[in-house]
Design a protein around this motif. Structure first.
Motif, mmCIF file in Angstrom:
data_model
loop_
_atom_site.group_PDB
_atom_site.id
_atom_site.type_symbol
_atom_site.label_atom_id
_atom_site.label_comp_id
_atom_site.label_asym_id
_atom_site.label_seq_id
_atom_site.Cartn_x
_atom_site.Cartn_y
_atom_site.Cartn_z
ATOM 1 N N PRO A 117 -6.014 -7.761 3.563
ATOM 2 C CA PRO A 117 -5.333 -6.565 3.042
ATOM 3 C C PRO A 117 -6.102 -5.278 3.318
ATOM 4 O O PRO A 117 -5.496 -4.238 3.579
ATOM 5 C CB PRO A 117 -5.250 -6.828 1.530
ATOM 6 C CG PRO A 117 -5.363 -8.298 1.392
ATOM 7 C CD PRO A 117 -6.239 -8.759 2.515
ATOM 8 N N LEU A 118 -7.423 -5.348 3.272
ATOM 9 C CA LEU A 118 -8.222 -4.157 3.555
ATOM 10 C C LEU A 118 -8.092 -3.738 5.017
ATOM 11 O O LEU A 118 -8.069 -2.542 5.331
ATOM 12 C CB LEU A 118 -9.689 -4.409 3.204
ATOM 13 C CG LEU A 118 -9.974 -4.716 1.734
ATOM 14 C CD1 LEU A 118 -11.442 -5.085 1.537
ATOM 15 C CD2 LEU A 118 -9.572 -3.555 0.846
ATOM 16 N N LEU A 119 -7.991 -4.721 5.910
ATOM 17 C CA LEU A 119 -7.829 -4.421 7.336
ATOM 18 C C LEU A 119 -6.436 -3.881 7.650
ATOM 19 O O LEU A 119 -6.267 -3.058 8.555
ATOM 20 C CB LEU A 119 -8.109 -5.665 8.173
ATOM 21 C CG LEU A 119 -9.549 -6.167 8.168
ATOM 22 C CD1 LEU A 119 -9.656 -7.504 8.896
ATOM 23 C CD2 LEU A 119 -10.477 -5.141 8.806
ATOM 24 N N LEU A 120 -5.425 -4.350 6.913
ATOM 25 C CA LEU A 120 -4.052 -3.900 7.164
ATOM 26 C C LEU A 120 -3.736 -2.562 6.504
ATOM 27 O O LEU A 120 -2.772 -1.905 6.872
ATOM 28 C CB LEU A 120 -3.061 -4.956 6.671
ATOM 29 C CG LEU A 120 -3.050 -6.279 7.428
ATOM 30 C CD1 LEU A 120 -2.065 -7.244 6.797
ATOM 31 C CD2 LEU A 120 -2.726 -6.054 8.896
ATOM 32 N N ARG A 121 -4.529 -2.147 5.554
ATOM 33 C CA ARG A 121 -4.274 -0.922 4.799
ATOM 34 C C ARG A 121 -4.075 0.308 5.681
ATOM 35 O O ARG A 121 -3.159 1.092 5.432
ATOM 36 C CB ARG A 121 -5.403 -0.692 3.775
ATOM 37 C CG ARG A 121 -5.290 0.572 2.987
ATOM 38 C CD ARG A 121 -4.053 0.551 2.088
ATOM 39 N NE ARG A 121 -3.906 1.779 1.369
ATOM 40 C CZ ARG A 121 -2.948 2.679 1.587
ATOM 41 N NH1 ARG A 121 -2.059 2.478 2.511
ATOM 42 N NH2 ARG A 121 -2.884 3.779 0.881
ATOM 43 N N PRO A 122 -4.882 0.540 6.718
ATOM 44 C CA PRO A 122 -4.669 1.741 7.546
ATOM 45 C C PRO A 122 -3.317 1.756 8.268
ATOM 46 O O PRO A 122 -2.858 2.814 8.685
ATOM 47 C CB PRO A 122 -5.816 1.688 8.565
ATOM 48 C CG PRO A 122 -6.852 0.832 7.937
ATOM 49 C CD PRO A 122 -6.112 -0.159 7.094
ATOM 50 N N LEU A 123 -2.669 0.616 8.409
ATOM 51 C CA LEU A 123 -1.382 0.562 9.093
ATOM 52 C C LEU A 123 -0.215 0.974 8.197
ATOM 53 O O LEU A 123 0.900 1.168 8.671
ATOM 54 C CB LEU A 123 -1.130 -0.858 9.614
ATOM 55 C CG LEU A 123 -2.170 -1.424 10.582
ATOM 56 C CD1 LEU A 123 -1.853 -2.860 10.919
ATOM 57 C CD2 LEU A 123 -2.245 -0.569 11.840
ATOM 58 N N LEU A 124 -0.455 1.108 6.904
ATOM 59 C CA LEU A 124 0.606 1.417 5.955
ATOM 60 C C LEU A 124 0.644 2.901 5.633
ATOM 61 O O LEU A 124 -0.383 3.542 5.481
ATOM 62 C CB LEU A 124 0.390 0.633 4.652
ATOM 63 C CG LEU A 124 0.245 -0.878 4.795
ATOM 64 C CD1 LEU A 124 -0.107 -1.495 3.458
ATOM 65 C CD2 LEU A 124 1.518 -1.474 5.345
ATOM 66 N N SER A 125 1.853 3.440 5.520
ATOM 67 C CA SER A 125 1.967 4.855 5.163
ATOM 68 C C SER A 125 1.681 5.066 3.674
ATOM 69 O O SER A 125 1.166 6.096 3.280
ATOM 70 C CB SER A 125 3.362 5.372 5.505
ATOM 71 O OG SER A 125 4.345 4.613 4.827
ATOM 72 N N GLU A 126 2.024 4.074 2.839
ATOM 73 C CA GLU A 126 1.696 4.134 1.421
ATOM 74 C C GLU A 126 1.466 2.715 0.919
ATOM 75 O O GLU A 126 2.030 1.758 1.440
ATOM 76 C CB GLU A 126 2.792 4.815 0.612
ATOM 77 C CG GLU A 126 4.091 4.039 0.547
ATOM 78 C CD GLU A 126 5.137 4.764 -0.280
ATOM 79 O OE1 GLU A 126 5.537 4.204 -1.307
ATOM 80 O OE2 GLU A 126 5.521 5.869 0.112
ATOM 81 N N ALA A 127 0.631 2.594 -0.068
ATOM 82 C CA ALA A 127 0.313 1.279 -0.613
ATOM 83 C C ALA A 127 1.501 0.751 -1.411
ATOM 84 O O ALA A 127 2.153 1.501 -2.125
ATOM 85 C CB ALA A 127 -0.915 1.353 -1.509
ATOM 86 N N PRO A 128 1.787 -0.540 -1.288
ATOM 87 C CA PRO A 128 2.861 -1.122 -2.099
ATOM 88 C C PRO A 128 2.498 -1.027 -3.584
ATOM 89 O O PRO A 128 1.349 -1.190 -3.961
ATOM 90 C CB PRO A 128 2.899 -2.592 -1.670
ATOM 91 C CG PRO A 128 2.166 -2.650 -0.380
ATOM 92 C CD PRO A 128 1.209 -1.507 -0.368
ATOM 93 N N ASN A 129 3.481 -0.735 -4.426
ATOM 94 C CA ASN A 129 3.255 -0.619 -5.861
ATOM 95 C C ASN A 129 3.355 -2.007 -6.486
ATOM 96 O O ASN A 129 4.362 -2.688 -6.344
ATOM 97 C CB ASN A 129 4.283 0.324 -6.481
ATOM 98 C CG ASN A 129 3.967 0.645 -7.911
ATOM 99 O OD1 ASN A 129 3.035 0.098 -8.499
ATOM 100 N ND2 ASN A 129 4.739 1.549 -8.492
ATOM 101 N N THR A 130 2.303 -2.413 -7.162
ATOM 102 C CA THR A 130 2.299 -3.742 -7.785
ATOM 103 C C THR A 130 2.865 -3.731 -9.187
ATOM 104 O O THR A 130 3.121 -4.779 -9.750
ATOM 105 C CB THR A 130 0.870 -4.301 -7.861
ATOM 106 O OG1 THR A 130 0.095 -3.446 -8.696
ATOM 107 C CG2 THR A 130 0.243 -4.417 -6.497
ATOM 108 N N HIS A 131 3.025 -2.576 -9.778
ATOM 109 C CA HIS A 131 3.494 -2.439 -11.162
ATOM 110 C C HIS A 131 2.546 -3.143 -12.130
ATOM 111 O O HIS A 131 2.957 -3.619 -13.175
ATOM 112 C CB HIS A 131 4.921 -2.969 -11.333
ATOM 113 C CG HIS A 131 5.888 -2.360 -10.383
ATOM 114 N ND1 HIS A 131 6.334 -1.059 -10.506
ATOM 115 C CD2 HIS A 131 6.478 -2.853 -9.271
ATOM 116 C CE1 HIS A 131 7.177 -0.794 -9.525
ATOM 117 N NE2 HIS A 131 7.272 -1.859 -8.761
#
Length: 142
Positions: A62-76
């Motif tokens: 998940p840390l490696l994929l984070r830069p590919l995301l425009s915003e972090a998914p909300n876990t609620h």
């Protein structure tokens, strides 16, 4: 389609792929609680490196994929740290009592048509639903 559904589909696909690779690679079921439990109780020291690499991958991907995301998914997820700690301890206790977790029983067990995996999955899904109703809707804790 809402992004929550897409993230769930992607995550589920990655867990299934991980389970298949783990089973094909070493002939054992990928149960996260068993992998961690073997390190904690010492029963898995003969293949500790394999277990540590698996856990490193679970944390690092998940840390490696984070830069590919425009915003972090909300876990609620709740902001109450004690609810998170107690929930984690209860999940860990439950996985030891059930001799497996969602990845072992739910993903790998059901895919192998294991009756034990199916029964365990039905009960932990049911317990999770009851817990959610109690803690969120009746008691307002989460």
């Amino acid at each position: 389609m809402e992004m929550d559904w897409i993230w769930g589909l992607v995550g589920g696909g990655l867990i299934g792929l991980g389970g298949a690779v783990f089973l094909l690679g070493n002939g054992r079921i990928m149960g996260a609680s068993g992998i961690i439990g073997g390190l904690v109780d010492g029963s898995g020291l003969s293949n500790a490196a394999e277990r540590l690499v698996f856990l490193l991958g679970v944390v690092a991907l998940p840390l490696l994929l984070r830069p590919l995301l425009s915003e972090a998914p909300n876990t609620h997820l709740t902001s109450n740290i004690w609810v998170i700690v107690i929930a984690g301890l209860l999940v860990g206790t439950g996985t030891r009592i059930a001799n497996g977790c969602t990845s072992g029983h739910g993903v790998c067990g059901i895919s192998r048509l294991s009756l034990r995996g199916l029964v365990a999955t039905v009960f932990y899904i049911l317990a999770g639903g009851i817990t959610l109703v109690l803690f969120r809707h009746l008691w307002g804790m989460i």
